[in-house]
Enzyme design. Structure first.
Site, PDB file in Angstrom:
ATOM      1  N   TYR A 105       0.830  -1.216   0.000  1.00  0.00           N
ATOM      2  CA  TYR A 105       0.000   0.000   0.000  1.00  0.00           C
ATOM      3  C   TYR A 105       0.860   1.259   0.000  1.00  0.00           C
ATOM      4  CZ  TYR A 105      -3.602   3.339   1.276  1.00  0.00           C
ATOM      5  OH  TYR A 105      -4.458   4.408   1.276  1.00  0.00           O
ATOM      6  N   TRP A 107       1.183   5.657  -1.799  1.00  0.00           N
ATOM      7  CA  TRP A 107       0.925   6.618  -2.874  1.00  0.00           C
ATOM      8  C   TRP A 107       2.021   6.655  -3.927  1.00  0.00           C
ATOM      9  CZ3 TRP A 107      -2.003  11.699  -3.101  1.00  0.00           C
ATOM     10  CH2 TRP A 107      -3.273  11.575  -2.530  1.00  0.00           C
TER      11      TRP A 107
HETATM   12  N1  LIG Z   1      -2.167   8.427  12.281  1.00  0.00           N
HETATM   13  C1  LIG Z   1      -2.571   8.438  11.020  1.00  0.00           C
HETATM   14  N2  LIG Z   1      -1.983   7.616  10.127  1.00  0.00           N
HETATM   15  C2  LIG Z   1      -2.388   7.626   8.834  1.00  0.00           C
HETATM   16  C3  LIG Z   1      -3.415   8.496   8.401  1.00  0.00           C
HETATM   17  C4  LIG Z   1      -4.019   9.359   9.367  1.00  0.00           C
HETATM   18  O1  LIG Z   1      -4.936  10.138   9.059  1.00  0.00           O
HETATM   19  N3  LIG Z   1      -3.554   9.311  10.656  1.00  0.00           N
HETATM   20  N4  LIG Z   1      -3.795   8.504   7.084  1.00  0.00           N
HETATM   21  C5  LIG Z   1      -3.571   7.296   6.327  1.00  0.00           C
HETATM   22  C6  LIG Z   1      -3.767   7.507   4.889  1.00  0.00           C
HETATM   23  S1  LIG Z   1      -5.296   8.134   4.434  1.00  0.00           S
HETATM   24  C7  LIG Z   1      -2.848   7.169   3.956  1.00  0.00           C
HETATM   25  S2  LIG Z   1      -3.283   7.249   2.299  1.00  0.00           S
HETATM   26  C8  LIG Z   1      -1.526   6.651   4.325  1.00  0.00           C
HETATM   27  C9  LIG Z   1      -0.390   7.123   3.405  1.00  0.00           C
HETATM   28  O2  LIG Z   1       0.683   6.270   3.521  1.00  0.00           O
HETATM   29  P1  LIG Z   1       1.747   6.065   2.330  1.00  0.00           P
HETATM   30  O3  LIG Z   1       1.071   6.215   1.005  1.00  0.00           O
HETATM   31  O4  LIG Z   1       2.460   4.805   2.587  1.00  0.00           O
HETATM   32  O5  LIG Z   1       2.704   7.317   2.570  1.00  0.00           O
HETATM   33  P2  LIG Z   1       3.771   7.992   1.626  1.00  0.00           P
HETATM   34  O6  LIG Z   1       4.642   8.821   2.503  1.00  0.00           O
HETATM   35  O7  LIG Z   1       3.109   8.692   0.493  1.00  0.00           O
HETATM   36  O8  LIG Z   1       4.618   6.759   1.102  1.00  0.00           O
HETATM   37  C10 LIG Z   1       4.995   6.582  -0.209  1.00  0.00           C
HETATM   38  C11 LIG Z   1       6.398   6.010  -0.239  1.00  0.00           C
HETATM   39  O9  LIG Z   1       6.730   5.725  -1.591  1.00  0.00           O
HETATM   40  C12 LIG Z   1       8.045   6.186  -1.854  1.00  0.00           C
HETATM   41  N5  LIG Z   1       8.151   6.473  -3.292  1.00  0.00           N
HETATM   42  C13 LIG Z   1       7.824   7.604  -3.950  1.00  0.00           C
HETATM   43  N6  LIG Z   1       8.048   7.462  -5.265  1.00  0.00           N
HETATM   44  C14 LIG Z   1       8.540   6.206  -5.440  1.00  0.00           C
HETATM   45  C15 LIG Z   1       8.957   5.456  -6.590  1.00  0.00           C
HETATM   46  O10 LIG Z   1       8.914   5.911  -7.706  1.00  0.00           O
HETATM   47  N7  LIG Z   1       9.380   4.179  -6.371  1.00  0.00           N
HETATM   48  C16 LIG Z   1       9.420   3.630  -5.139  1.00  0.00           C
HETATM   49  N8  LIG Z   1       9.845   2.370  -5.027  1.00  0.00           N
HETATM   50  N9  LIG Z   1       9.032   4.320  -4.041  1.00  0.00           N
HETATM   51  C17 LIG Z   1       8.591   5.581  -4.197  1.00  0.00           C
HETATM   52  C18 LIG Z   1       8.222   7.402  -0.980  1.00  0.00           C
HETATM   53  O11 LIG Z   1       9.582   7.665  -0.762  1.00  0.00           O
HETATM   54  C19 LIG Z   1       7.458   6.968   0.288  1.00  0.00           C
HETATM   55  O12 LIG Z   1       8.311   6.306   1.179  1.00  0.00           O
HETATM   56  O13 LIG Z   1      -1.231   7.012   5.677  1.00  0.00           O
HETATM   57  C20 LIG Z   1      -2.241   6.588   6.592  1.00  0.00           C
HETATM   58  N10 LIG Z   1      -1.782   6.780   7.943  1.00  0.00           N
HETATM   59  N1  LIG Z   2      -1.153  18.480   2.284  1.00  0.00           N
HETATM   60  C1  LIG Z   2      -1.620  17.215   2.293  1.00  0.00           C
HETATM   61  N2  LIG Z   2      -2.838  16.932   1.790  1.00  0.00           N
HETATM   62  C2  LIG Z   2      -3.320  15.666   1.816  1.00  0.00           C
HETATM   63  C3  LIG Z   2      -2.557  14.584   2.323  1.00  0.00           C
HETATM   64  C4  LIG Z   2      -1.275  14.913   2.879  1.00  0.00           C
HETATM   65  O1  LIG Z   2      -0.565  14.031   3.389  1.00  0.00           O
HETATM   66  N3  LIG Z   2      -0.842  16.222   2.844  1.00  0.00           N
HETATM   67  N4  LIG Z   2      -3.051  13.302   2.290  1.00  0.00           N
HETATM   68  C5  LIG Z   2      -4.124  13.001   1.351  1.00  0.00           C
HETATM   69  C6  LIG Z   2      -4.807  11.738   1.665  1.00  0.00           C
HETATM   70  S1  LIG Z   2      -4.011  10.267   1.363  1.00  0.00           S
HETATM   71  C7  LIG Z   2      -6.074  11.672   2.143  1.00  0.00           C
HETATM   72  S2  LIG Z   2      -6.821  10.160   2.390  1.00  0.00           S
HETATM   73  C8  LIG Z   2      -6.810  12.883   2.464  1.00  0.00           C
HETATM   74  C9  LIG Z   2      -7.445  12.746   3.847  1.00  0.00           C
HETATM   75  O2  LIG Z   2      -8.442  13.640   4.018  1.00  0.00           O
HETATM   76  P1  LIG Z   2      -9.221  13.631   5.421  1.00  0.00           P
HETATM   77  O3  LIG Z   2      -9.301  12.254   5.909  1.00  0.00           O
HETATM   78  O4  LIG Z   2     -10.470  14.358   5.219  1.00  0.00           O
HETATM   79  O5  LIG Z   2      -8.217  14.536   6.275  1.00  0.00           O
HETATM   80  P2  LIG Z   2      -7.639  14.664   7.739  1.00  0.00           P
HETATM   81  O6  LIG Z   2      -6.576  15.676   7.550  1.00  0.00           O
HETATM   82  O7  LIG Z   2      -7.279  13.382   8.352  1.00  0.00           O
HETATM   83  O8  LIG Z   2      -8.807  15.278   8.626  1.00  0.00           O
HETATM   84  C10 LIG Z   2      -9.757  16.199   8.147  1.00  0.00           C
HETATM   85  C11 LIG Z   2     -10.447  16.884   9.281  1.00  0.00           C
HETATM   86  O9  LIG Z   2     -11.155  15.969  10.106  1.00  0.00           O
HETATM   87  C12 LIG Z   2     -11.177  16.491  11.417  1.00  0.00           C
HETATM   88  N5  LIG Z   2     -11.538  15.451  12.376  1.00  0.00           N
HETATM   89  C13 LIG Z   2     -10.772  14.440  12.828  1.00  0.00           C
HETATM   90  N6  LIG Z   2     -11.479  13.693  13.715  1.00  0.00           N
HETATM   91  C14 LIG Z   2     -12.706  14.240  13.790  1.00  0.00           C
HETATM   92  C15 LIG Z   2     -13.902  13.913  14.503  1.00  0.00           C
HETATM   93  O10 LIG Z   2     -13.978  12.943  15.244  1.00  0.00           O
HETATM   94  N7  LIG Z   2     -14.992  14.698  14.289  1.00  0.00           N
HETATM   95  C16 LIG Z   2     -14.970  15.767  13.458  1.00  0.00           C
HETATM   96  N8  LIG Z   2     -16.091  16.453  13.298  1.00  0.00           N
HETATM   97  N9  LIG Z   2     -13.857  16.113  12.796  1.00  0.00           N
HETATM   98  C17 LIG Z   2     -12.743  15.351  12.946  1.00  0.00           C
HETATM   99  C18 LIG Z   2      -9.792  17.036  11.596  1.00  0.00           C
HETATM  100  O11 LIG Z   2      -9.748  17.989  12.626  1.00  0.00           O
HETATM  101  C19 LIG Z   2      -9.549  17.652  10.231  1.00  0.00           C
HETATM  102  O12 LIG Z   2      -9.990  18.990  10.238  1.00  0.00           O
HETATM  103  O13 LIG Z   2      -5.956  14.020   2.479  1.00  0.00           O
HETATM  104  C20 LIG Z   2      -5.154  14.117   1.311  1.00  0.00           C
HETATM  105  N10 LIG Z   2      -4.556  15.420   1.295  1.00  0.00           N
HETATM  106 MO   LIG Z   3      -5.220   8.458   2.092  1.00  0.00          MO
END
Ligand SMILES: Nc1nc2c(c(=O)[nH]1)N[C@H]1C(S)=C(S)[C@@H](COP(=O)(O)OP(=O)(O)OC[C@H]3O[C@@H](n4cnc5c(=O)[nH]c(N)nc54)[C@H](O)[C@@H]3O)O[C@H]1N2
Ligand SMILES: Nc1nc2c(c(=O)[nH]1)N[C@H]1C(S)=C(S)[C@@H](COP(=O)(O)OP(=O)(O)OC[C@H]3O[C@@H](n4cnc5c(=O)[nH]c(N)nc54)[C@H](O)[C@@H]3O)O[C@H]1N2
Ligand SMILES: [Mo]
Length: 748
Positions: A105, A107
């Site tokens: 998993y 991005w």
């Molecule tokens: N506590 C907490 N944890 C969360 C979340 C949260 O809200 N709270 N959100 C979750 C969500 S929604 C998501 S989507 C995940 C994201 O989690 P990930 O998608 O695993 O996070 P990234 O940092 O984007 O990791 C991508 C990795 O790919 C590598 N990479 C980039 N380009 C290339 C390439 O061309 N080749 C190779 N081999 N590698 C490459 C980068 O260096 C990086 O290490 O995190 C989750 N974790």
């Molecule tokens: N700059 C930047 N943008 C990103 C990403 C990033 O790593 N960096 N990651 C991307 C990815 S993979 C994803 S999946 C999306 C995620 O998008 P989301 O899942 O929507 O984003 P989060 O930043 O986790 O949280 C959004 C809001 O939810 C609120 N929140 C958290 N818990 C609660 C709750 O219990 N109740 C209420 N009412 N609000 C709550 C937080 O305060 C925050 O304002 O973002 C994407 N956009």
């Molecule tokens: Mo995500």
């Protein structure tokens, strides 16, 4: 010309080095993250050569030199390819293909051909198959429950445009706000950022916004802030529903015509079935929002055109299915579903593309290939359960499934030591498999926890194409510099491995593959009457923009008499199917259930919110200048209220230790009135950096604190937002941050 998840740009190159990412002139609203691009491409923590963990090379000992602490030995590419090919063959022969976990998993990068995870999937499928995963961390719970309730996954179907909201919406209840921070990115690249401007225009049109959120500045100024206790939105929505019902403000005609099961839900609301009326006072006791305020919002919603949006984050919590289901039910009671600017929508403020007009053509992309082991996937966030309990059985969406016995983990394009919860538990379970193989451009925590690390190029070192359907731009990602060190493209690594295993490579040259991918997108566009230029023309110009269309609300069809793909053909307020599964943590209708995490509230009284970071994409770009500039003495900044800070003797700029029974980390304190008392906010993405002596995470990674539990037996999604912690001032000697240091690399 180039592109990334955070936007398109032109790479300025001097002396073979990228020195600046200049915003693409077609982007009206480029973002600050471009400022980190040049820093990370040429950073000292790039993986220079293939490297093998010494303990693994010398007989696979795990005990004396556990993964993550051992030193590495550099090897030649020929030797590395040979080691990986032999190990894959051995594991398949001894344990079967299901022993290879290749879910991987993450991005990765925006380019659709060199998408590492897809490249890995194609390679593993072509060489015998592998155990994969289903679902995402982004919307793990909702992508399972929504098809049961609506017949489709409404997480990303842009049902409402910014223009619709500006024109039609009067009241906008924003659960989780609409953070523009998250609209900096979109998976697959952004040609033109539109989200933040679309939001500003909608609000300027006079929409009344209510940001239901523990954090104030997660919606623009002018939006009302309604703080809420984290994890209790479903109780708020149920309380609102109760007011609508008892004051006869619900749309009975809509409920009769387009939904099923309202009466059973109504007896839950009134307490007929369990003796507890879910009135505004009941909701006030759970959410911390005054009962009169709840009644007031319900009344206002019932007499104005109302939109309810729920950010994806709300379902990244224990029972995360419930707020989503209840969002749909409350919107159904209001009756506006299927009308422009009314009803419900998900993901507003979760990525840039949501709310922007999109094209219904398949943008250039790579197919995964057919995995012979399809159907045996594990839910994505259950990876540690699977490692801990091979052969163990578990519930998932009505099925009883069994975890495979994983002997080999193969990861390319993701960072589980960023994204998974309870990293202490992951670190222990990660020691179990025979072998861990990782492709990475950088020495990330995941790379440091591998046995074999293969250096991958960054996107700037190869040609590719970026595209998303919502954005409308297809952007050429041109090679700007030579590969650093001995780095190879992921696709080239798999081509060499395929050759070593006697399997035919799936393409001849990258150039051929890009053409083929582009031409397939071009044919798909032609199918809906859109003409894309031939490949050469596109490549020479560097980008092409498709004309935009207005998104159609898929639920407008319901009003036109078309049944939904649910068993009843209607919106399922009560689901016989889900009820029939007999789960104790997800029943037949939306229900308030206190999370298990709250049992520890005495010792750890603060809710931790770990939302997405503004200064990077997940863990990507954390080493860049934009991310580093926002740190406090090298640690991630956390935010807490003045009341909570004062009670703990914490001042602005202090280093604090955030802890619970699962772990602890250091962070820099920011004291603010934008965070509700009882809440501490620590964004995700600081590279995991445990102190080898004390075990304290030194850099501010919230996932050492978060709980690794499934949302429920239905969806088994991740639950990072349900986390309780305590915070204290850290007065000890400050340990160094070593997150960006490469591991020890020894000569042979
Ligand atoms: N506590 C907490 N944890 C969360 C979340 C949260 O809200 N709270 N959100 C979750 C969500 S929604 C998501 S989507 C995940 C994201 O989690 P990930 O998608 O695993 O996070 P990234 O940092 O984007 O990791 C991508 C990795 O790919 C590598 N990479 C980039 N380009 C290339 C390439 O061309 N080749 C190779 N081999 N590698 C490459 C980068 O260096 C990086 O290490 O995190 C989750 N974790
Ligand atoms: N700059 C930047 N943008 C990103 C990403 C990033 O790593 N960096 N990651 C991307 C990815 S993979 C994803 S999946 C999306 C995620 O998008 P989301 O899942 O929507 O984003 P989060 O930043 O986790 O949280 C959004 C809001 O939810 C609120 N929140 C958290 N818990 C609660 C709750 O219990 N109740 C209420 N009412 N609000 C709550 C937080 O305060 C925050 O304002 O973002 C994407 N956009
Ligand atoms: Mo995500």
């Amino acid at each position: 010309m180039h592109s990334a998840h955070w936007g398109a740009f032109r790479a300025r190159v001097e002396g073979g080095r990228v020195v600046e990412a200049v915003p693409f002139e077609g982007d009206p609203d480029p973002v600050d993250l471009l400022g980190s691009v040049a820093d990370v491409v040429h950073a000292p923590n790039r993986v220079a050569r293939p490297a093998v963990r010494r303990g693994w090379l010398e007989g696979r000992s795990r005990a004396e030199s556990p993964r993550g602490r051992d030193e590495f030995v550099e090897v030649s590419w020929d030797e590395a390819i040979d080691l990986v090919a032999r190990e894959l063959t051995r594991v398949r022969a001894e344990h079967g293909s299901e022993a290879i976990f290749g879910g991987s998993y993450g991005w990765a990068s925006a380019g659709r051909f060199h998408h590492a995870k897809t490249q890995l999937a194609r390679f593993l499928s072509a060489t015998g198959g592998y155990t994969s995963h289903v679902g995402t961390y982004s919307f793990g719970a909702s992508s399972v429950i929504l098809p049961r309730v609506l017949g489709f996954d409404a997480n990303t179907s842009d049902s409402h445009s910014w223009e619709d909201i500006a024109e039609h919406t009067e009241t906008w209840l924003m659960l989780g706000g609409v953070p523009t921070r998250n609209m900096k990115v979109d998976s697959g690249g952004v040609g033109a950022h539109r989200g933040a401007r679309g939001l500003a225009r909608a609000l300027a049109a006079g929409v009344r916004g209510i940001n239901v959120n523990p954090i104030r500045d997660e919606a623009p100024d002018g939006v009302e802030w309604q703080p809420i206790r984290p994890g209790t939105d479903v109780a708020l929505l149920i309380g609102l529903a109760h007011t609508l019902l008892v004051e006869d403000r619900h749309d009975r005609a809509f409920l009769d015509a387009y939904t099923t099961g309202f009466d059973r839900f109504a007896s839950y609301l009134t307490g007929e079935d369990d003796g507890v009326a879910k009135d505004a006072e009941w909701a006030a006791g759970i959410t911390g929002i005054a009962a009169e305020r709840i009644r007031g919002i319900a009344r206002d919603m019932s007499v104005t055109r109302t939109l309810i949006t729920t950010t994806w984050s709300l379902q990244r919590a224990e029972h995360g299915e419930q707020p989503y289901w209840m969002t749909v039910v409350l919107a159904a009671m209001l009756g506006g579903i299927g009308r422009p600017g009314e009803g419900f929508a998900f993901g507003f403020g979760s990525t840039d593309g949501i709310g922007s007009a999109s094209q219904r053509f398949r943008p250039p992309s790579l197919t995964k290939g057919a995995n012979p082991l399809a159907g045996r996937e594990i839910p994505v966030a259950r990876i540690v359960d699977a490692l801990e309990e091979p052969g163990g059985s578990y519930d998932f969406d009505g099925e009883r499934r069994t975890y495979p016995e994983i002997h080999l983990i193969y990861w390319a394009g993701g960072n589980p030591f960023h994204h998974h919860q309870d990293l202490g538990r992951l670190s222990a379970a990660w020691q179990r498999p025979d072998t861990v193989i990782v492709h990475e451009p950088w020495w990330t925590p995941t790379a440091k926890h591998a046995d074999i690390v293969l250096p991958a190029t960054t996107s700037l070192e190869r040609d590719d194409i970026a595209a998303t359907s919502s954005d409308g731009w297809i952007v050429a990602m041109k090679r700007a510099v030579d590969p650093l060190g001995e780095a190879l493209d992921d696709a080239e690594i798999f081509r060499r491995l395929s050759a070593a295993l006697g399997v035919e490579a799936p393409y001849r040259t990258v150039d051929d593959a890009l053409r083929e991918m582009y031409d397939a997108g071009r044919a798909s566009a032609a199918g809906i009457g859109l003409e894309l230029p031939p490949f050469e023309e596109f490549w020479d110009s560097g980008s092409v923009e498709l004309p935009r269309i207005t998104p159609r609300n898929p639920l407008a069809r319901l009003r036109a008499g078309e049944p939904l793909g649910t068993p009843s053909g209607r919106i399922e307020i009560f689901s016989e199917t889900i009820d029939g599964f007999g789960y104790d943590d997800c029943g037949g209708h939306p229900t308030w259930m206190p999370p298990r995490e709250w049992e520890n509230a005495g010792e750890h009284p603060l809710h931790l919110i770990s939302h997405q970071p503004s200064t990077r994409l997940h863990s990507q770009l954390d080493g860049g200048s934009v991310s580093r500039a926002a740190k406090i003495r090298g640690r991630e900044a956390c935010r807490l209220s003045a009341a909570d800070a004062a009670a703990r003797g914490i001042r602005e700029g202090d280093i604090v230790r955030i802890r619970n029974a699962r772990g602890s980390c250091l962070a820099g304190a920011t004291v603010t009135d934008a965070v509700a008392p009882g809440v501490v906010v620590l964004p995700t993405g600081a590279w995991f950096d445990p102190d080898p002596v004390t075990g304290i995470e030194r850099h501010g990674n919230p996932n050492v604190l978060t709980a690794d539990r499934g949302t429920s037996k239905l969806a088994q999604g991740s639950t990072a937002q349900t986390t309780l912690v305590e915070v204290e001032r850290f007065d000890g000697e400050l340990p160094p941050v070593e997150a960006f240091d490469p591991p020890r690399i020894a000569g042979r």
